[in-house]
Scaffold this motif. Structure first.
Motif, PDB file in Angstrom:
ATOM      1  N   ARG A 129     -32.514   6.486 -66.557  1.00 18.78           N
ATOM      2  CA  ARG A 129     -32.320   7.422 -67.668  1.00 18.78           C
ATOM      3  C   ARG A 129     -32.676   6.752 -68.987  1.00 18.78           C
ATOM      4  NH1 ARG A 129     -26.628   8.832 -67.526  1.00 18.78           N
ATOM      5  NH2 ARG A 129     -26.947   9.388 -69.681  1.00 18.78           N
ATOM      6  N   HIS A 130     -32.460   5.448 -69.038  1.00 22.40           N
ATOM      7  CA  HIS A 130     -32.644   4.724 -70.287  1.00 22.40           C
ATOM      8  C   HIS A 130     -33.952   3.937 -70.241  1.00 22.40           C
ATOM      9  CE1 HIS A 130     -31.177   2.906 -73.924  1.00 22.40           C
ATOM     10  NE2 HIS A 130     -31.442   1.714 -73.447  1.00 22.40           N
ATOM     11  N   LEU A 131     -34.753   4.002 -71.302  1.00 23.75           N
ATOM     12  CA  LEU A 131     -35.992   3.220 -71.435  1.00 23.75           C
ATOM     13  C   LEU A 131     -36.968   3.503 -70.283  1.00 23.75           C
ATOM     14  CD1 LEU A 131     -34.343  -0.208 -72.396  1.00 23.75           C
ATOM     15  CD2 LEU A 131     -35.265   1.482 -73.968  1.00 23.75           C
ATOM     16  N   THR A 132     -36.934   4.715 -69.786  1.00 28.05           N
ATOM     17  CA  THR A 132     -37.769   5.024 -68.630  1.00 28.05           C
ATOM     18  C   THR A 132     -39.263   4.958 -68.974  1.00 28.05           C
ATOM     19  OG1 THR A 132     -37.977   6.499 -66.755  1.00 28.05           O
ATOM     20  CG2 THR A 132     -37.844   7.567 -68.871  1.00 28.05           C
ATOM     21  N   ASN A 133     -40.054   4.481 -68.016  1.00 21.19           N
ATOM     22  CA  ASN A 133     -41.511   4.292 -68.114  1.00 21.19           C
ATOM     23  C   ASN A 133     -41.931   3.106 -68.975  1.00 21.19           C
ATOM     24  OD1 ASN A 133     -41.604   6.526 -66.520  1.00 21.19           O
ATOM     25  ND2 ASN A 133     -43.204   7.553 -67.637  1.00 21.19           N
TER      26      ASN A 133
END
Ligand code: SF4
Length: 352
Positions: free
Chosen positions: A251-255
């Motif tokens: 959910r966080h810093l995805t990709n």
């Protein structure tokens, strides 16, 4: 200028004289207003300005953004945080290109259903770009109205009271300016701790001001403690290249891209713990070498203490897992978007 009611006229006259000259205020292009509203969520105006300018210069239209790959847009967004905003904007413009002929849907309720667009963004974009009479309710406006109406808690009932007051005040000729003026008042005059009531155009109708303690409205929310994590990570070398992995399914810093590693409970025997993490998580066989350094970084919802080691991969060992990976040379770092904590590591690597 003709204003449709007295509160509007007080507010809009003040806004005309006091507003900041911000780049997104010189356009009626709904796409550019949308970009600015997304960037401004939970981010300071001064931080947003250079990102906004770079963005609209690189992607001046909905089509130009829709045609770009997500790695390139993340690179441009790098450092602004809350990366889902950027990925959702990208998804939404693609839907607009394929379903709405590259223009925003006529109905703001349809726009509201696109990824990353909610009630607030739809009201801001449609009131400013198309003069729809939709009041905006962001954190600043909530604070101003809570003080004017002497509201302690933001319950559903009070939200409706605030919205109906805004609907009765919103200027029929200038709803976009009215909304921007309300937000401007909250961010420059009706400040959280020290409201500057002397300069406020609405003090004659403000019940909080009458009490002599306007800063007590609304009551502050209880702050949750912010967790702090210990993380070990490795710069895993193969000849002159090192390994980076893309964060997918988070959910966080995805990709974004990062070095392989993981959370630990204590800093005891970090080399042994890192070996175990790399074997278990990625099936990587490495020899751990010198410690590169430690960095601390505070994100919005948590903090990390990141300790990093140089590692050498054993011949033939490749990461196995669901994450895409690359072996890159140090000068290629700038082609990829990394979280801020990793940039602090790059600075240490340069000095090593
Ligand atoms: S009078 Fe003071 S408390 Fe009331 S809206 Fe203005 S700045 Fe805020």
């Amino acid at each position: 200028m003709y204003y449709t009611n007295n509160t509007s006229s007080l507010l809009l006259n003040w806004y005309e004289q006091s507003k900041r000259n911000l780049p997104w205020r010189n356009t009626k292009d709904p796409y550019k207003i949308w970009v600015s509203e997304i960037m401004l969520q939970q981010t300071q105006v001064n931080t947003v300005i250079p990102y906004y300018k770079k963005w609209v210069s690189a992607y001046p239209t909905i089509n130009s953004l829709a045609e770009t790959d997500s790695d390139s847009i993340l690179k441009l967004w790098e450092g602004l945080g809350y990366y889902n905003r950027c990925l959702n904007l990208h998804k939404a413009v693609k839907i607009i290109v394929s379903n709405y002929g590259s223009s925003l849907p006529k109905n703001p309720n349809v726009f509201k259903t696109l990824p990353g667009v909610g009630e607030y963004t739809a009201a801001a974009v449609y009131s400013i770009a198309f003069s729809d009479q939709l009041p905006v309710l962001d954190g600043n406006v909530k604070r101003v109205l809570s003080r004017i109406l002497k509201i302690c808690r933001f319950t559903k009932y009070n939200k409706n009271r605030i919205l109906s007051k805004l609907k009765s005040w919103i200027d029929k000729n200038n709803p976009g300016d009215f909304n921007q003026a309300m937000m401007e008042l909250g961010s420059t005059v009706c400040l959280p701790k020290y409201p500057n009531c002397r300069m406020c155009p609405l003090k004659s109708i403000c019940k909080g001001f009458e009490t002599g303690r306007p800063e007590s409205y609304p009551l502050p929310n209880k702050q949750k403690p912010i967790p702090r994590y210990l993380v070990l990570t490795g710069i895993i070398w193969k000849n002159n290249s090192f390994l980076i992995l893309q964060r997918t399914g988070y959910r966080h810093l995805t990709n974004l891209w990062e070095f392989p590693g993981g959370k630990i409970q204590s800093n005891r025997n970090p080399k042994l713990q890192l070996t175990k993490i790399l074997t278990k998580k990625y099936n990587l066989k490495v020899s751990i070498q010198n410690k590169i350094g430690c960095v601390n970084h505070q994100y919005s919802h948590f903090g990390i203490n990141l300790t990093c080691f140089n590692c050498k991969v054993e011949d033939g060992s490749v990461p196995i897992g669901i994450q895409p990976y690359r072996w890159i040379k140090q000068h290629e770092i700038n082609k990829f978007a990394f979280p801020k904590a990793n940039h602090k590591l790059f600075d240490i690597m340069k000095d090593n």
